[in-house]
Motif scaffolding. Sequence first.
Motif, PDB file in Angstrom:
ATOM      1  N   ALA A  14      44.284  95.570 -18.989  1.00  0.00           N
ATOM      2  CA  ALA A  14      44.680  94.447 -18.171  1.00  0.00           C
ATOM      3  C   ALA A  14      42.864  93.037 -18.604  1.00  0.00           C
ATOM      4  CB  ALA A  14      44.703  95.038 -17.012  1.00  0.00           C
ATOM      5  N   GLU A  15      43.435  92.168 -17.562  1.00  0.00           N
ATOM      6  CA  GLU A  15      41.744  91.158 -17.943  1.00  0.00           C
ATOM      7  C   GLU A  15      40.837  91.605 -16.847  1.00  0.00           C
ATOM      8  OE1 GLU A  15      45.335  90.660 -18.028  1.00  0.00           O
ATOM      9  OE2 GLU A  15      45.118  89.548 -19.857  1.00  0.00           O
ATOM     10  N   LEU A  16      41.522  91.294 -15.677  1.00  0.00           N
ATOM     11  CA  LEU A  16      41.158  91.105 -13.976  1.00  0.00           C
ATOM     12  C   LEU A  16      39.867  92.094 -14.097  1.00  0.00           C
ATOM     13  CD1 LEU A  16      43.147  90.219 -11.294  1.00  0.00           C
ATOM     14  CD2 LEU A  16      42.328  88.577 -13.166  1.00  0.00           C
TER      15      LEU A  16
ATOM     16  N   GLY B 223      52.583  90.218  -8.288  1.00  0.00           N
ATOM     17  CA  GLY B 223      51.525  91.120  -8.987  1.00  0.00           C
ATOM     18  C   GLY B 223      50.480  90.656  -8.182  1.00  0.00           C
ATOM     19  N   THR B 224      48.925  91.975  -7.817  1.00  0.00           N
ATOM     20  CA  THR B 224      48.749  91.258  -6.626  1.00  0.00           C
ATOM     21  C   THR B 224      47.053  91.224  -7.772  1.00  0.00           C
ATOM     22  OG1 THR B 224      48.156  93.656  -6.102  1.00  0.00           O
ATOM     23  CG2 THR B 224      49.909  92.301  -4.291  1.00  0.00           C
ATOM     24  N   PHE B 225      45.864  90.902  -6.922  1.00  0.00           N
ATOM     25  CA  PHE B 225      44.473  90.798  -7.174  1.00  0.00           C
ATOM     26  C   PHE B 225      44.023  92.313  -7.534  1.00  0.00           C
ATOM     27  CE2 PHE B 225      40.435  90.043  -7.805  1.00  0.00           C
ATOM     28  CZ  PHE B 225      40.518  88.792  -8.631  1.00  0.00           C
TER      29      PHE B 225
ATOM     30  N   GLY C  84      52.419  94.957  -5.668  1.00  0.00           N
ATOM     31  CA  GLY C  84      53.454  94.037  -6.581  1.00  0.00           C
ATOM     32  C   GLY C  84      54.484  95.105  -6.901  1.00  0.00           C
ATOM     33  N   GLY C  85      53.656  95.894  -7.296  1.00  0.00           N
ATOM     34  CA  GLY C  85      55.598  97.458  -7.967  1.00  0.00           C
ATOM     35  C   GLY C  85      55.227  96.617  -9.118  1.00  0.00           C
ATOM     36  N   GLN C  86      54.626  95.416 -10.312  1.00  0.00           N
ATOM     37  CA  GLN C  86      55.087  95.512 -11.247  1.00  0.00           C
ATOM     38  C   GLN C  86      54.641  96.012 -12.417  1.00  0.00           C
ATOM     39  OE1 GLN C  86      56.781  91.870 -11.462  1.00  0.00           O
ATOM     40  NE2 GLN C  86      57.128  92.743  -9.501  1.00  0.00           N
ATOM     41  N   SER C  87      53.218  97.005 -12.444  1.00  0.00           N
ATOM     42  CA  SER C  87      53.108  97.992 -12.901  1.00  0.00           C
ATOM     43  C   SER C  87      54.446  99.577 -12.129  1.00  0.00           C
ATOM     44  CB  SER C  87      52.472  98.177 -13.160  1.00  0.00           C
ATOM     45  OG  SER C  87      51.300  97.205 -13.330  1.00  0.00           O
ATOM     46  N   LEU C  88      53.664 100.103 -11.307  1.00  0.00           N
ATOM     47  CA  LEU C  88      53.724 100.607 -10.215  1.00  0.00           C
ATOM     48  C   LEU C  88      56.294 101.498 -10.623  1.00  0.00           C
ATOM     49  CD1 LEU C  88      54.064 103.397  -9.478  1.00  0.00           C
ATOM     50  CD2 LEU C  88      53.894 102.130  -7.309  1.00  0.00           C
ATOM     51  N   VAL C  89      56.424  99.749 -10.057  1.00  0.00           N
ATOM     52  CA  VAL C  89      58.153 100.329 -10.232  1.00  0.00           C
ATOM     53  C   VAL C  89      58.883 100.304 -11.641  1.00  0.00           C
ATOM     54  CG1 VAL C  89      60.521  99.128  -9.976  1.00  0.00           C
ATOM     55  CG2 VAL C  89      58.136  99.140  -8.094  1.00  0.00           C
TER      56      VAL C  89
ATOM     57  N   LYS D  56      52.039 107.419  -3.269  1.00  0.00           N
ATOM     58  CA  LYS D  56      51.151 106.950  -4.429  1.00  0.00           C
ATOM     59  C   LYS D  56      51.538 104.913  -3.254  1.00  0.00           C
ATOM     60  CE  LYS D  56      50.772 106.668  -9.260  1.00  0.00           C
ATOM     61  NZ  LYS D  56      49.045 106.694  -9.016  1.00  0.00           N
ATOM     62  N   PRO D  57      50.234 104.152  -2.586  1.00  0.00           N
ATOM     63  CA  PRO D  57      50.559 102.502  -2.539  1.00  0.00           C
ATOM     64  C   PRO D  57      51.737 101.984  -3.205  1.00  0.00           C
ATOM     65  CG  PRO D  57      48.139 103.084  -2.934  1.00  0.00           C
ATOM     66  CD  PRO D  57      48.654 104.266  -3.558  1.00  0.00           C
ATOM     67  N   LEU D  58      52.178 100.734  -3.129  1.00  0.00           N
ATOM     68  CA  LEU D  58      53.088 100.097  -3.391  1.00  0.00           C
ATOM     69  C   LEU D  58      52.032  98.841  -2.452  1.00  0.00           C
ATOM     70  CD1 LEU D  58      55.563  99.497  -5.657  1.00  0.00           C
ATOM     71  CD2 LEU D  58      56.982  99.109  -2.962  1.00  0.00           C
TER      72      LEU D  58
HETATM   73  P1  FAD Z   1      51.479  97.743  -8.139  1.00  0.00           P
HETATM   74  O1  FAD Z   1      52.526  97.939  -9.713  1.00  0.00           O
HETATM   75  O2  FAD Z   1      52.575  97.701  -6.912  1.00  0.00           O
HETATM   76  O3  FAD Z   1      50.633  99.306  -8.537  1.00  0.00           O
HETATM   77  C1  FAD Z   1      49.772  99.933  -9.463  1.00  0.00           C
HETATM   78  C2  FAD Z   1      49.053 100.706  -9.242  1.00  0.00           C
HETATM   79  O4  FAD Z   1      47.757 100.502  -8.500  1.00  0.00           O
HETATM   80  C3  FAD Z   1      50.088 101.802  -8.755  1.00  0.00           C
HETATM   81  O5  FAD Z   1      48.895 102.914  -9.214  1.00  0.00           O
HETATM   82  C4  FAD Z   1      49.380 101.383  -6.944  1.00  0.00           C
HETATM   83  O6  FAD Z   1      49.138 102.638  -6.577  1.00  0.00           O
HETATM   84  C5  FAD Z   1      47.579 101.213  -7.444  1.00  0.00           C
HETATM   85  N1  FAD Z   1      47.852 100.314  -5.885  1.00  0.00           N
HETATM   86  C6  FAD Z   1      47.935  99.341  -5.700  1.00  0.00           C
HETATM   87  N2  FAD Z   1      47.768  98.114  -4.976  1.00  0.00           N
HETATM   88  C7  FAD Z   1      46.515  99.449  -4.914  1.00  0.00           C
HETATM   89  C8  FAD Z   1      45.090  99.153  -3.330  1.00  0.00           C
HETATM   90  N3  FAD Z   1      45.221  98.780  -2.952  1.00  0.00           N
HETATM   91  N4  FAD Z   1      44.782 100.358  -3.209  1.00  0.00           N
HETATM   92  C9  FAD Z   1      44.497 101.625  -4.325  1.00  0.00           C
HETATM   93  N5  FAD Z   1      45.993 101.755  -5.407  1.00  0.00           N
HETATM   94  C10 FAD Z   1      46.322 100.315  -5.839  1.00  0.00           C
HETATM   95  N6  FAD Z   1      49.195  93.315 -16.331  1.00  0.00           N
HETATM   96  C11 FAD Z   1      47.635  92.286 -17.348  1.00  0.00           C
HETATM   97  O7  FAD Z   1      46.521  92.542 -16.747  1.00  0.00           O
HETATM   98  N7  FAD Z   1      47.902  92.209 -17.953  1.00  0.00           N
HETATM   99  C12 FAD Z   1      48.908  91.661 -18.762  1.00  0.00           C
HETATM  100  O8  FAD Z   1      48.951  90.441 -19.579  1.00  0.00           O
HETATM  101  C13 FAD Z   1      50.022  92.241 -18.005  1.00  0.00           C
HETATM  102  N8  FAD Z   1      51.616  91.549 -18.451  1.00  0.00           N
HETATM  103  C14 FAD Z   1      52.519  92.212 -18.031  1.00  0.00           C
HETATM  104  C15 FAD Z   1      54.046  92.010 -18.485  1.00  0.00           C
HETATM  105  C16 FAD Z   1      55.227  92.155 -17.901  1.00  0.00           C
HETATM  106  C17 FAD Z   1      56.153  92.672 -18.219  1.00  0.00           C
HETATM  107  C18 FAD Z   1      55.161  92.774 -16.791  1.00  0.00           C
HETATM  108  C19 FAD Z   1      55.517  94.218 -15.991  1.00  0.00           C
HETATM  109  C20 FAD Z   1      53.686  93.620 -16.160  1.00  0.00           C
HETATM  110  C21 FAD Z   1      51.995  92.994 -16.969  1.00  0.00           C
HETATM  111  N9  FAD Z   1      51.143  93.195 -15.828  1.00  0.00           N
HETATM  112  C22 FAD Z   1      49.903  92.416 -16.925  1.00  0.00           C
HETATM  113  C23 FAD Z   1      50.840  93.659 -14.607  1.00  0.00           C
HETATM  114  C24 FAD Z   1      51.049  93.014 -13.795  1.00  0.00           C
HETATM  115  O9  FAD Z   1      49.519  92.296 -13.973  1.00  0.00           O
HETATM  116  C25 FAD Z   1      50.691  93.960 -12.432  1.00  0.00           C
HETATM  117  O10 FAD Z   1      51.009  92.932 -11.631  1.00  0.00           O
HETATM  118  C26 FAD Z   1      49.438  94.666 -12.079  1.00  0.00           C
HETATM  119  O11 FAD Z   1      49.218  95.463 -13.117  1.00  0.00           O
HETATM  120  C27 FAD Z   1      50.020  95.349 -10.790  1.00  0.00           C
HETATM  121  O12 FAD Z   1      49.779  94.499  -9.617  1.00  0.00           O
HETATM  122  P2  FAD Z   1      50.603  95.513  -8.855  1.00  0.00           P
HETATM  123  O13 FAD Z   1      50.244  94.267  -7.639  1.00  0.00           O
HETATM  124  O14 FAD Z   1      52.128  94.658  -9.057  1.00  0.00           O
HETATM  125  O15 FAD Z   1      50.551  96.987  -8.683  1.00  0.00           O
END
Ligand code: FAD
Length: 299
Positions: free
Chosen positions: A124-126, A111-113, A33-38, A29-31
């Motif tokens: 999720a909003e985005l 967290g990334t766009f 920001g890790g805010q959902s995956l971790v 899996k790509p990682l």
């Molecule tokens: P990651 O956690 O790193 O990855 C998420 C998933 O996407 C994984 O399966 C990964 O493999 C895949 N992925 C990531 N990047 C790519 C890429 N470029 N290409 C292909 N696959 C990819 N989100 C909201 O929208 N609204 C909220 O209100 C909200 N509240 C939150 C509250 C808490 C306490 C937490 C911990 C998180 C919350 N989130 C919320 C989630 C947050 O916005 C995350 O940042 C977002 O969902 C995932 O972004 P990430 O960059 O962290 O991705």
Amino acid sequence: MKPAAFAWHRPRSVDEALELLAQHADDEKPLAGGQSLVPAMNFRLAQPARLVDLNEIAALSYMRPTSDGGVAIGAMTRQREVEHSALVAERSALVTETLPFVAHHQIRNRGTFGGSLAHADPAAELPAVAVALGARFKLVAQGRERWIDASDFYQGLFTTALEPGELLAEVVLPPPAPRMGWAFEEVARRHGDFALVGVAVMVRASSAGDVDLARIVLLSVGEGPVIAVKAAAALVGTRAGESTIHEAARVCAAHDVDPPSDLHASAKYRRRLTEVLTRRALARAVLRANEGGARATQP
Ligand code: FAD
């Protein structure tokens, strides 16, 4: 909680990442920001054998103007950078209005766009915003690239058009049109929590003052972004006064959504929220459209 054991790869370029993803597409899996995956790995809801960490790939983190007046955003751009970007505020005001509702600023710092869009959480909003804007996504895999509309990208609960070995690389937001109004509304139990219901709206007024385009997209009421087709049809071709907006919001709640009941809210309450939030969002979007909407500075 601790994740299951995994191998960690830290490529420095997109090509290197795609090569790794092509080798082990099924258990990697790509990682971002890790805010959902971790958290998912810590709860063992996800147990990838390998992570391809995208955080060292500078080429995936940027915001650039496009020649038609839109903006291109690299998938690894942090949500907080997008939130504070003057370029995005000028060219895609709906994104700027929405981002403060995404989690908390500490989470948006990491967290990334692209991570939020690829994760496809129905709350999720985005994703809803991308569909409302008519955004386009660039997907890349080893030796190939393709473009897909946001509305075709979302295919079900946490399910997207991404194929094994593919990365979301870039998101292109279209330019703002004259007399195009926008609005985002949501209700969450506490600010920063996932929304019980949210709605993103884009409305365009013709020079005669009628609505000639309406996109209404909801979150947290289905398995992904839900496009309110019937409500939009109730609005297009009208002057969008108070009674039409009320009727479109009523149609939206009654006919466009079939929300779930869960621990957080009943289906009945979500339907009620759908009507109220859609009404508020439409009223603000129509007002903005009639005031001239957003106008990008042409390059
Ligand atoms: P990651 O956690 O790193 O990855 C998420 C998933 O996407 C994984 O399966 C990964 O493999 C895949 N992925 C990531 N990047 C790519 C890429 N470029 N290409 C292909 N696959 C990819 N989100 C909201 O929208 N609204 C909220 O209100 C909200 N509240 C939150 C509250 C808490 C306490 C937490 C911990 C998180 C919350 N989130 C919320 C989630 C947050 O916005 C995350 O940042 C977002 O969902 C995932 O972004 P990430 O960059 O962290 O991705």
